[in-house]
Enzyme design. Sequence first.
Site, PDB file in Angstrom:
ATOM      1  N   ASP A  99      41.363  33.359  34.902  1.00  0.00           N
ATOM      2  CA  ASP A  99      42.177  34.224  36.034  1.00  0.00           C
ATOM      3  C   ASP A  99      41.859  35.509  35.473  1.00  0.00           C
ATOM      4  OD1 ASP A  99      43.715  35.606  37.944  1.00  0.00           O
ATOM      5  OD2 ASP A  99      45.652  34.462  37.463  1.00  0.00           O
ATOM      6  N   ASP A 108      39.196  35.747  42.445  1.00  0.00           N
ATOM      7  CA  ASP A 108      39.486  36.031  41.208  1.00  0.00           C
ATOM      8  C   ASP A 108      39.809  34.835  40.022  1.00  0.00           C
ATOM      9  OD1 ASP A 108      41.852  35.793  42.338  1.00  0.00           O
ATOM     10  OD2 ASP A 108      43.015  37.219  41.074  1.00  0.00           O
ATOM     11  N   GLU A 109      39.798  33.783  40.434  1.00  0.00           N
ATOM     12  CA  GLU A 109      40.227  32.586  39.650  1.00  0.00           C
ATOM     13  C   GLU A 109      39.075  31.552  39.848  1.00  0.00           C
ATOM     14  OE1 GLU A 109      44.282  31.224  39.832  1.00  0.00           O
ATOM     15  OE2 GLU A 109      44.834  33.089  40.975  1.00  0.00           O
TER      16      GLU A 109
END
Length: 410
Positions: free
Chosen positions: A9, A105-106
């Site tokens: 993350d 973003d993960e």
Amino acid sequence: MKRTILHCDLNSFFASVEIFLNPELKGKPVAVCGSVEDRHGIVLAKSDEAKAYGVATAEAVWQAKQKCPDLIIVPPHFDRYMEFSKKAKAVYSRYTDLIEPFGMDECWLDVTGSRRLFGDGMTIAEDIRQRMKAEVGLSVSIGVSFNKIFAKLGSDMKKPDAITAIPYESFRNQLKDVPASDMLGVGRKTGAVLKRYCINTIGELAATNPDFLRRRLGKGGEQIWRWANGYDSSPVSALNYEAPIKSIGHGTTCSADLVSNEEVKAVFIRLSQDIGKKLRRHNLSASGIQITIRDKNLIIKQFQTRLGYFTQNFTDIYENAYRLFLKSYDWHDSIRSLTVRAINLSEGARPEQLDLMADFERRDKVAAAEIAMEKIRGRFGHNAVDMAVLMTNTKTAPELMPSLLPGSVR
């Protein structure tokens, strides 16, 4: 053999990218926010300095300013975020090809088959953490576990720039006092139901009778019980894997509250045009429509209906969405945002039971007209042709308005 799953993350992703690109922002309270003028004025991401003031994601800009008067507001630059997201995936791809994105973003990574080359999960996670800083310029929090649910939980437990392991041998003791609401799958409504029955932690959730949870929460109740007990065996998909499309939708927050049926109808038309185009692009047809209405008090209501036939025509979509709206909404409050979704999808060409009362000739003519409109827009620009009802002020948000650039197609 137990799997080794990582969940990576990128910390405060949007804000971190903005600070990296503009070093003068470093060490200052920064928030990436949508446009207040376009009624998207909420916090999308914030720096650690802003977080220290209590600034929270998804709150209104004016609320964030009250908490932090010196807050620096930065508009989002999604093209830049996509570039950094690709750079991060390039780092992950050095260790495995099993990389499943979870947002921009993960990502989940299955590094089970990489352990002989790169070491155990913690070793790989530390290597990724250091490379991300050195090569991409961002920090990352990583969870290391034997399944996707606990890896995601681990990456959330320590931030920023941290690694948390939840091993199979000790997960029950490690997670027994962790709030159940921290686990993926336990949202606000589910958490409220669990709390009503004094189920507050993951340990208490794991110890609850699954039949009780199924009666109270349906299949989802049994699922979260399995996850709390470590029984998640869902695979990590390959990076280029495309999941089957289950629905196609489009929504918008309007430039001003909608106060009449005609204003709602105009927005439905705009939204449905995009949906019809996507249905044709993916060779899919819909036999159901779902609408989501958010009023001025941010109360969300959702309704859906079956069509009785399959269609790709945006005319069918907006007419049925509007009919469903008239039947379901009582106009107790003005409307802030609308979403239309085509559901119950099937391949575009399929046998269909004919309805003697249906006007198939009209549907064919409508389909031909819509295809012609799309071709004209593709050649001469989105504003080359449109429905007359949309030529006036429709309170449509800017991202849904026709582009002024020739040849552009949304």
